[in-house]
Structure formats: C-alpha cells, structure tokens
Design an enzyme around this catalytic site. Sequence first.
Site, PDB file in Angstrom:
ATOM      1  N   ASP A   7      -0.847   3.749  -5.702  1.00  0.00           N
ATOM      2  CA  ASP A   7      -0.285   2.530  -6.300  1.00  0.00           C
ATOM      3  C   ASP A   7       1.060   2.915  -6.937  1.00  0.00           C
ATOM      4  OD1 ASP A   7      -0.052  -0.126  -7.267  1.00  0.00           O
ATOM      5  OD2 ASP A   7      -0.863   0.465  -9.208  1.00  0.00           O
ATOM      6  N   SER A   8       1.859   1.903  -7.240  1.00  0.00           N
ATOM      7  CA  SER A   8       3.108   2.160  -7.946  1.00  0.00           C
ATOM      8  C   SER A   8       2.834   2.744  -9.334  1.00  0.00           C
ATOM      9  CB  SER A   8       3.885   0.854  -8.102  1.00  0.00           C
ATOM     10  OG  SER A   8       3.108  -0.073  -8.844  1.00  0.00           O
ATOM     11  N   TYR A  39       7.368  -1.660  -8.729  1.00  0.00           N
ATOM     12  CA  TYR A  39       7.872  -1.902  -7.375  1.00  0.00           C
ATOM     13  C   TYR A  39       8.271  -3.374  -7.189  1.00  0.00           C
ATOM     14  CZ  TYR A  39       6.053   2.520  -5.345  1.00  0.00           C
ATOM     15  OH  TYR A  39       5.803   3.819  -5.019  1.00  0.00           O
ATOM     16  N   GLY A  40       7.611  -4.238  -7.933  1.00  0.00           N
ATOM     17  CA  GLY A  40       7.700  -5.681  -7.683  1.00  0.00           C
ATOM     18  C   GLY A  40       9.079  -6.282  -7.813  1.00  0.00           C
ATOM     19  N   CYS A  70      -2.034  -1.346  -3.690  1.00  0.00           N
ATOM     20  CA  CYS A  70      -0.855  -2.037  -4.218  1.00  0.00           C
ATOM     21  C   CYS A  70      -0.501  -3.148  -3.239  1.00  0.00           C
ATOM     22  CB  CYS A  70       0.291  -1.032  -4.348  1.00  0.00           C
ATOM     23  SG  CYS A  70       1.832  -1.762  -4.907  1.00  0.00           S
ATOM     24  N   ASN A  71      -0.595  -4.367  -3.698  1.00  0.00           N
ATOM     25  CA  ASN A  71      -0.284  -5.513  -2.837  1.00  0.00           C
ATOM     26  C   ASN A  71       1.189  -5.504  -2.431  1.00  0.00           C
ATOM     27  OD1 ASN A  71      -2.779  -7.631  -3.171  1.00  0.00           O
ATOM     28  ND2 ASN A  71      -2.500  -6.385  -4.994  1.00  0.00           N
ATOM     29  N   THR A  72       2.046  -5.053  -3.346  1.00  0.00           N
ATOM     30  CA  THR A  72       3.488  -5.070  -3.105  1.00  0.00           C
ATOM     31  C   THR A  72       3.856  -4.069  -2.007  1.00  0.00           C
ATOM     32  OG1 THR A  72       3.713  -5.560  -5.457  1.00  0.00           O
ATOM     33  CG2 THR A  72       5.712  -4.937  -4.295  1.00  0.00           C
ATOM     34  N   GLU A 150       1.467  -0.943 -17.753  1.00  0.00           N
ATOM     35  CA  GLU A 150       1.893   0.463 -17.775  1.00  0.00           C
ATOM     36  C   GLU A 150       1.970   0.998 -19.201  1.00  0.00           C
ATOM     37  OE1 GLU A 150       2.442   2.760 -15.218  1.00  0.00           O
ATOM     38  OE2 GLU A 150       1.453   1.220 -14.020  1.00  0.00           O
ATOM     39  N   CYS A 182      -2.080  -8.732  -7.617  1.00  0.00           N
ATOM     40  CA  CYS A 182      -1.447  -7.469  -8.019  1.00  0.00           C
ATOM     41  C   CYS A 182      -2.517  -6.683  -8.758  1.00  0.00           C
ATOM     42  CB  CYS A 182      -0.265  -7.744  -8.949  1.00  0.00           C
ATOM     43  SG  CYS A 182       0.388  -6.252  -9.735  1.00  0.00           S
ATOM     44  N   THR A 183      -2.687  -5.416  -8.385  1.00  0.00           N
ATOM     45  CA  THR A 183      -3.796  -4.650  -8.974  1.00  0.00           C
ATOM     46  C   THR A 183      -3.626  -4.450 -10.480  1.00  0.00           C
ATOM     47  OG1 THR A 183      -2.681  -2.644  -8.174  1.00  0.00           O
ATOM     48  CG2 THR A 183      -4.499  -3.489  -6.848  1.00  0.00           C
ATOM     49  N   HIS A 184      -2.384  -4.453 -10.956  1.00  0.00           N
ATOM     50  CA  HIS A 184      -2.172  -4.311 -12.408  1.00  0.00           C
ATOM     51  C   HIS A 184      -2.776  -5.474 -13.207  1.00  0.00           C
ATOM     52  CE1 HIS A 184       0.817  -1.247 -11.291  1.00  0.00           C
ATOM     53  NE2 HIS A 184       0.863  -0.907 -12.567  1.00  0.00           N
TER      54      HIS A 184
HETATM   55  N1  DGL Z   1       0.163  -2.826  -8.495  1.00  0.00           N
HETATM   56  C1  DGL Z   1       1.104  -3.388  -7.619  1.00  0.00           C
HETATM   57  C2  DGL Z   1       0.541  -4.544  -6.802  1.00  0.00           C
HETATM   58  O1  DGL Z   1      -0.645  -4.593  -6.574  1.00  0.00           O
HETATM   59  C3  DGL Z   1       2.548  -3.539  -7.958  1.00  0.00           C
HETATM   60  C4  DGL Z   1       3.054  -3.494  -9.348  1.00  0.00           C
HETATM   61  C5  DGL Z   1       4.542  -3.167  -9.403  1.00  0.00           C
HETATM   62  O2  DGL Z   1       4.847  -1.990  -9.284  1.00  0.00           O
HETATM   63  O3  DGL Z   1       5.370  -4.088  -9.526  1.00  0.00           O
HETATM   64  O4  DGL Z   1       1.267  -5.378  -6.327  1.00  0.00           O
END
Ligand code: DGL
Length: 262
Positions: A7-8, A39-40, A70-72, A150, A182-184
């Site tokens: 993941d990011s 990453y988003g 990570c979906n992104t 984070e 988004c996993t976060h």
């Molecule tokens: N956890 C990530 C996701 O599922 C991305 C979060 C990020 O880095 O912006 O999309």
Amino acid sequence: MKIGIFDSGLGGLSVLNEALSKLSEHEFLYYADVKNVPYGQKSRDEILKFSFDAVKFLVKNGAKAVVVACNTATSVAIKELRANLSVPIIGMEPAVKKAHDLSHDDALKTLVIATPVTVNGAKLKELITNLNAKDKTELLAMPRLVNFAEKAEFESENVKSYLKDELAKFDLSKFDFLVLGCTHFNYFKDSLREILPPNVSIIDGNEGTIKRLISELKLQISNIKLTPNIKFFYSGDEVCEQNELEKISRNLARLEKMRAIS
Ligand code: DGL
C-alpha cells in the site's frame, strides 16, 4: 507461502488484518511506501513507478503472490503490473459490485468515497458503467483522510468535522451503502458510523480481496490462530525500530475493532 502486501502507507494493514484472520500459517511481507504517501494526489506516472518499485521489491524478497492493498495503485497500475511481472497480483477496487448485489431498493443510491485519483480514474467509471449503476452511484474524494490516518489521528475534532462537512453534501436518507474505496478509510469506521443514518451500511473491499487471493492461489483457510509471521518495510527499508513496530501493532488492533463495524 510468502505473500506480499503493498500500500502507499498504513491503510493496507486493514487488508493484512483480514488476511491474518484466514491465512495465519503463511508468511507476509508488508510494504508501506511511506516516503511517497499520499498517492491519491500524485500523477499517474509517479504512481505507476512507485507501484512497480514496490511490487518488484516484494517479489525480489520472496513473495510468491502480491496483493495491491491500495485502490489508487490498482486503478493506475494493475494492468501493467500483471503484464510485466510473473507472480499472481491481486488488485483492489471499491466494492461497488458488492453494494450493487446487496441493494434491495433500486431507488436508493451508493456513495463511494475514495482518493481523487480513484474517483477520477477510468477504472472505477468502467466498473460503474458495466454494472449499469451510473444513476445509483455518487463519488466523493476525501483525500484528507489519508493524511489523518498516516498521522494516526483517528478521532480528533478535525477528523469528525471533515467527515461531517463532506458527507453533508449528500442527502443520506437517499442512500443505502457507503463504500470505502480507499484502504486508509477503514480506520474511521467508528466515526463514520456515528455520523451516518442507520439506513446507510458501510462496505469495504477487504474480505472480497482476500477471498480472491485464496481462490486464485487455491489456499486453505485456517482457523488456527498462529503468531503472525510478518516483516514490515517502509519504502524498501525493513522496519526494526520498536516505536514504529508498536505503532503498526496499535493500528492493527484498531483495525481489528473496526472490522466488525458495518
Ligand atoms: N490506501 C490507498 C487506497 O486504497 C491510497 C491512499 C493514498 O496514498 O492516497 O486508495
């Protein structure tokens, strides 16, 4: 088997947590690209490069399969990763299909919250079009949640007012599902539950992703709880500092509590 999870940052720990509940006899390598999170809001080229660096690192360190938690990164890079690397790569996309399958009332909508890259990306648009769910689905980017997660800032007033202000853009009585794309965002399930009306259920993609890992690799689900065998990496460096390992285990404990919330 050694399984890589990437993941990011620390959002993908929610996917690791789900994996540990079913596959505790396996070894895990968890890669958090903390140097480059979030990453988003990065360019597609940057995300592509970071994703290759991370997945190649995991393969080089013995991963026989990789979950892009990570979906992104999935939205941007999954096709290229699969085309260029030889191990099975499991991606992750907002669980719109699950919401679609569970919805019993065509008049009610699904709200998908994710990063700007996921919300604006072609992959999610295609998924919604293929499900014929365009009129039933609304998208909302909530990038600040990644920064809060984070920093391990999960329940502050700033978090709560951000959630309230963003969700107030919608008439929630018209929705039956909120999809965490988004996993976060899994860290905020308790606060989301407080804000959402009872007609809205929360859905995440973790269970579906691990089910896909199990079926693609033909793994056996085990209910025996073994001590997890996990190595953590921050952008390619093994995490050995006690305070960082403690932060990760606090996050995993929080995510275990969030898991039951829907
Ligand atoms: N956890 C990530 C996701 O599922 C991305 C979060 C990020 O880095 O912006 O999309």
